[in-house]
Design a protein around this motif. Structure first.
Motif, mmCIF file in Angstrom:
data_model
loop_
_atom_site.group_PDB
_atom_site.id
_atom_site.type_symbol
_atom_site.label_atom_id
_atom_site.label_comp_id
_atom_site.label_asym_id
_atom_site.label_seq_id
_atom_site.Cartn_x
_atom_site.Cartn_y
_atom_site.Cartn_z
ATOM 1 N N VAL A 141 39.484 51.069 37.694
ATOM 2 C CA VAL A 141 38.160 50.497 37.352
ATOM 3 C C VAL A 141 37.413 51.289 36.129
ATOM 4 O O VAL A 141 37.058 50.424 35.410
ATOM 5 C CB VAL A 141 37.180 51.259 38.561
ATOM 6 N N LYS A 193 40.978 36.483 40.973
ATOM 7 C CA LYS A 193 40.119 36.762 39.724
ATOM 8 C C LYS A 193 40.811 37.576 38.755
ATOM 9 O O LYS A 193 40.856 37.288 37.417
ATOM 10 C CB LYS A 193 38.723 37.405 40.253
ATOM 11 N N ARG A 194 41.435 38.821 39.304
ATOM 12 C CA ARG A 194 42.260 39.694 38.234
ATOM 13 C C ARG A 194 43.471 39.187 37.859
ATOM 14 O O ARG A 194 44.447 39.937 37.630
ATOM 15 C CB ARG A 194 42.330 40.922 38.982
ATOM 16 N N GLU A 198 38.872 38.515 44.808
ATOM 17 C CA GLU A 198 39.084 39.660 43.776
ATOM 18 C C GLU A 198 40.422 39.645 43.064
ATOM 19 O O GLU A 198 40.627 39.614 42.029
ATOM 20 C CB GLU A 198 38.502 40.877 43.894
ATOM 21 N N HIS A 250 39.597 48.539 33.748
ATOM 22 C CA HIS A 250 38.742 47.541 34.372
ATOM 23 C C HIS A 250 39.709 46.358 34.940
ATOM 24 O O HIS A 250 39.396 45.064 35.037
ATOM 25 C CB HIS A 250 38.041 46.528 33.170
ATOM 26 N N LEU A 257 40.025 46.409 38.312
ATOM 27 C CA LEU A 257 39.494 46.572 39.740
ATOM 28 C C LEU A 257 38.110 46.504 39.497
ATOM 29 O O LEU A 257 37.562 47.310 38.534
ATOM 30 C CB LEU A 257 40.149 47.184 40.522
ATOM 31 N N SER A 258 37.293 46.150 40.490
ATOM 32 C CA SER A 258 35.939 46.416 40.632
ATOM 33 C C SER A 258 35.538 47.883 41.236
ATOM 34 O O SER A 258 36.577 48.050 42.159
ATOM 35 C CB SER A 258 34.961 45.463 41.176
ATOM 36 N N GLN A 259 34.663 48.518 41.097
ATOM 37 C CA GLN A 259 34.344 49.692 41.865
ATOM 38 C C GLN A 259 34.234 49.533 43.515
ATOM 39 O O GLN A 259 34.802 50.317 44.016
ATOM 40 C CB GLN A 259 32.898 50.424 41.336
ATOM 41 N N ASP A 260 33.524 48.045 43.696
ATOM 42 C CA ASP A 260 33.547 47.837 45.188
ATOM 43 C C ASP A 260 34.811 47.848 45.968
ATOM 44 O O ASP A 260 35.143 48.433 47.072
ATOM 45 C CB ASP A 260 32.719 46.716 45.441
#
Length: 296
Positions: free
Chosen positions: A26, A200-201, A197, A30, A32-35
């Motif tokens: 995170v 997206k990643r 996600e 970057h 992964l998102s924090q969520d």
């Protein structure tokens, strides 16, 4: 060829190691998102996960194929649990006998109204024949919770490997009768958002849902779509009537076993094809789905 920048000591990969990797994913990379990281940690904590598998240094190599199998163990498949168990073992045997099996790790998650991690990221060649201690059917269905747990397990393990210099891919297979009535923490939207996600990643993931038709009337294409699976396969599990004659019961069981054998054969062939392409540097893709089970 060993992986570079080993961040985890030899031995077992602990949840503490995974949390460090997720935090780096995170804040530093970057990736992964924090969520997503918070959700992964919460899911793993909810299932009491202490060890995710072997550490990268112990695992060895620089390439890893992470296979996750989420298996329905609810009461509606109880009459054919022994057939499903047999086909799981046949699939594992086929994978063990294939070139490249040494780079495959396996997570098996069994679910009814509860989610149980039978084993986590275990090297394929070290897995013994499964028995009714590992897979049996009874109770309700918490499919969404099981999928969220499986995704979390694979993502945490994958992140540690990536940060240790590995090239990875995840093959995610979930089998269910589809009638989720018992999930407590996840919904279809939860699972869909996690897969979104991952896409997206641009992670190298393949996710397939196997719909097991029982007496439940389920639109598996819709269930799969709602959960974010891009490929859905279906097989009918004929239920054996209580008043069936011995001959009829035998015939029904044979038909069921034949259909499951065909499906699991496609699964094992697809895993072998994908893993070998991964090892040789072939075209392994980078999105969920993509005709994973399109083999002859």
């Amino acid at each position: 060829m060993g992986a570079s920048n080993k961040s985890v000591a030899s031995g077992k990969l602990t949840m503490a190691d995974a949390k460090v990797a997720l935090s780096k994913a995170v804040t530093e990379h970057h990736a992964l998102s924090q969520d997503m990281a918070d959700q992964v940690i919460a899911n793993l904590d909810n299932c009491g996960i202490d060890e995710l598998g072997l550490s990268p240094a112990t695992l060895g190599g620089s390439i890893a194929t992470i296979l996750v199998f989420v298996a329905d163990g609810s009461g509606s498949v109880e009459q054919v649990q022994d057939i499903i168990l047999a086909q799981l073992n046949e699939m594992l045997d086929a994978l063990k006998g294939a070139k490249g099996s040494e780079v495959v790790t396996v997570t098996l998650i069994r679910f009814n109204h509860q989610v149980v991690v039978v084993f986590s990221n275990k090297p394929l060649d070290s897995i013994q024949q499964l028995t009714t201690a590992e897979y049996f059917a009874s109770g309700g269905t918490a499919f969404f919770d099981a999928c969220a747990m499986g995704i979390s397990n694979a993502l945490a393990f994958e992140e540690v490997l990536i940060q240790s210099g590995y090239t990875t891919e995840v093959l995610f297979l979930a089998a269910t009768d589809g009638a989720d009535r018992d999930s407590r923490t996840a919904t279809a939207q939860t699972v869909s958002e996690m897969f979104a996600e991952i896409r997206k990643r641009k992670r190298t993931w393949y996710a397939v849902m196997i719909g097991l038709h029982t007496w439940e009337q389920v639109d598996f294409k819709q269930v799969g779509h709602n959960c974010g699976f891009e490929q859905v396969e279906e097989v009918t599990l004929p239920q054996i009537p209580a008043d069936a004659s011995a001959a009829d019961a035998k015939r029904i069981r044979y038909e069921c076993e034949h259909k499951l054998r065909q499906l699991f054969s496609r699964v094992s062939k697809s895993i072998i094809r994908q893993s070998q392409a991964h090892i040789s540097g072939g075209n392994v893709g980078n999105t969920v789905g993509g005709g994973f089970l399109d083999v002859t």
